[in-house]
Design an enzyme around this catalytic site. Structure first.
Site, short mmCIF file in Angstrom:
data_model
loop_
_atom_site.label_atom_id
_atom_site.label_comp_id
_atom_site.label_asym_id
_atom_site.label_seq_id
_atom_site.Cartn_x
_atom_site.Cartn_y
_atom_site.Cartn_z
N HIS A 49 47.58 71.00 -19.60
CA HIS A 49 46.95 71.93 -18.66
C HIS A 49 46.23 73.04 -19.41
O HIS A 49 46.64 73.44 -20.50
CB HIS A 49 47.99 72.50 -17.71
CG HIS A 49 48.49 71.51 -16.71
ND1 HIS A 49 49.17 71.89 -15.58
CD2 HIS A 49 48.40 70.16 -16.65
CE1 HIS A 49 49.47 70.82 -14.87
NE2 HIS A 49 49.02 69.76 -15.50
N GLU A 51 46.24 76.13 -18.87
CA GLU A 51 47.12 77.29 -19.11
C GLU A 51 47.92 77.12 -20.40
O GLU A 51 48.13 78.09 -21.13
CB GLU A 51 48.08 77.48 -17.93
CG GLU A 51 47.41 77.82 -16.61
CD GLU A 51 47.09 76.60 -15.76
OE1 GLU A 51 47.02 76.77 -14.53
OE2 GLU A 51 46.92 75.49 -16.30
N CYS A 80 50.00 75.71 -11.50
CA CYS A 80 51.02 74.86 -10.89
C CYS A 80 52.39 75.48 -11.18
O CYS A 80 52.50 76.39 -12.01
CB CYS A 80 50.93 73.43 -11.45
SG CYS A 80 51.50 73.27 -13.16
N CYS A 83 53.30 75.48 -14.98
CA CYS A 83 52.51 76.44 -15.76
C CYS A 83 52.90 77.87 -15.41
O CYS A 83 52.88 78.75 -16.28
CB CYS A 83 51.02 76.21 -15.54
SG CYS A 83 50.41 74.73 -16.36
#
Length: 195
Positions: A49, A51, A80, A83
């Site tokens: 991801h 992040e 999410c 994260c």
């Protein structure tokens, strides 16, 4: 610093629900001593991801822990739940950073786990807000390549994004209120148990 194309910005930061989108994270790291900010962006890549890529980048920079920094992140999707937890752990370990998150859209905002992820960020003093006209404009000005004219009118596009963000902001406020009520109810239950 590599920049987003105007087309990528228009497609990925578009806050209409029906567009295909990936997660992009544009960040600005601003030292409070007034030096030049560091900017960059990440996108989801190889099942990592954006992040997490951001966290890895900031941790690898070897920032001076005696210096304070403001970090602003513009995301195409809110974090999410996984994260969100990693961002909280990151912020706790990097106490010299003041992290603020602005998202174009809310990630699966109807799922309880995603609401809890957002609430965890707020409870950990990491503000998460919906991008409005000022944030879309800042993102456009600082993270998009303006080398060739875009196939759309930028000021109209930014105005449209800002106007559509109002309903998303209302959704986010409802999630915040729900989190406060849930926390208050939990505290009431604890207090009643002690009596």
């Amino acid at each position: 610093m590599p920049l987003l194309t105007a087309e990528t910005f228009s497609l990925q930061f578009n806050n209409r629900p029906c567009y295909p989108k990936r997660t992009y994270l544009c960040y600005q790291l601003m030292p409070q001593n007034g030096s030049t900010p560091t900017r960059g962006y990440f996108k989801n890549k190889n099942n990592r991801h954006a992040e997490i890529c951001f966290i890895d980048k900031i941790e690898s920079m070897g920032l001076d822990k005696t210096q304070c920094y403001e970090v602003t992140c513009y995301l195409t999707w809110s974090p999410c739940p996984s994260c969100a937890q990693k961002l909280v752990a990151f912020a706790k370990a990097q106490v010299h950073l003041n992290l603020r998150i602005f998202a174009s859209r809310l990630y699966y905002h109807w799922l309880l786990s995603c609401k809890k992820g957002l609430q965890l960020l707020w409870q950990s003093q990491i503000p998460v807000e919906v991008m409005g006209l000022p944030e879309f404009t800042d993102c456009w000005e600082n993270f998009v390549d303006h080398g060739k004219p875009p196939p759309f009118n930028p000021s109209e596009k930014l105005q449209e994004l800002g106007e559509r963000s109002r309903s998303i902001k209302r959704r986010l406020e409802k999630i915040k209120i729900l989190g406060v009520h849930v926390q208050d109810c939990y505290m009431d239950i604890l207090c009643d148990a002690e009596v």
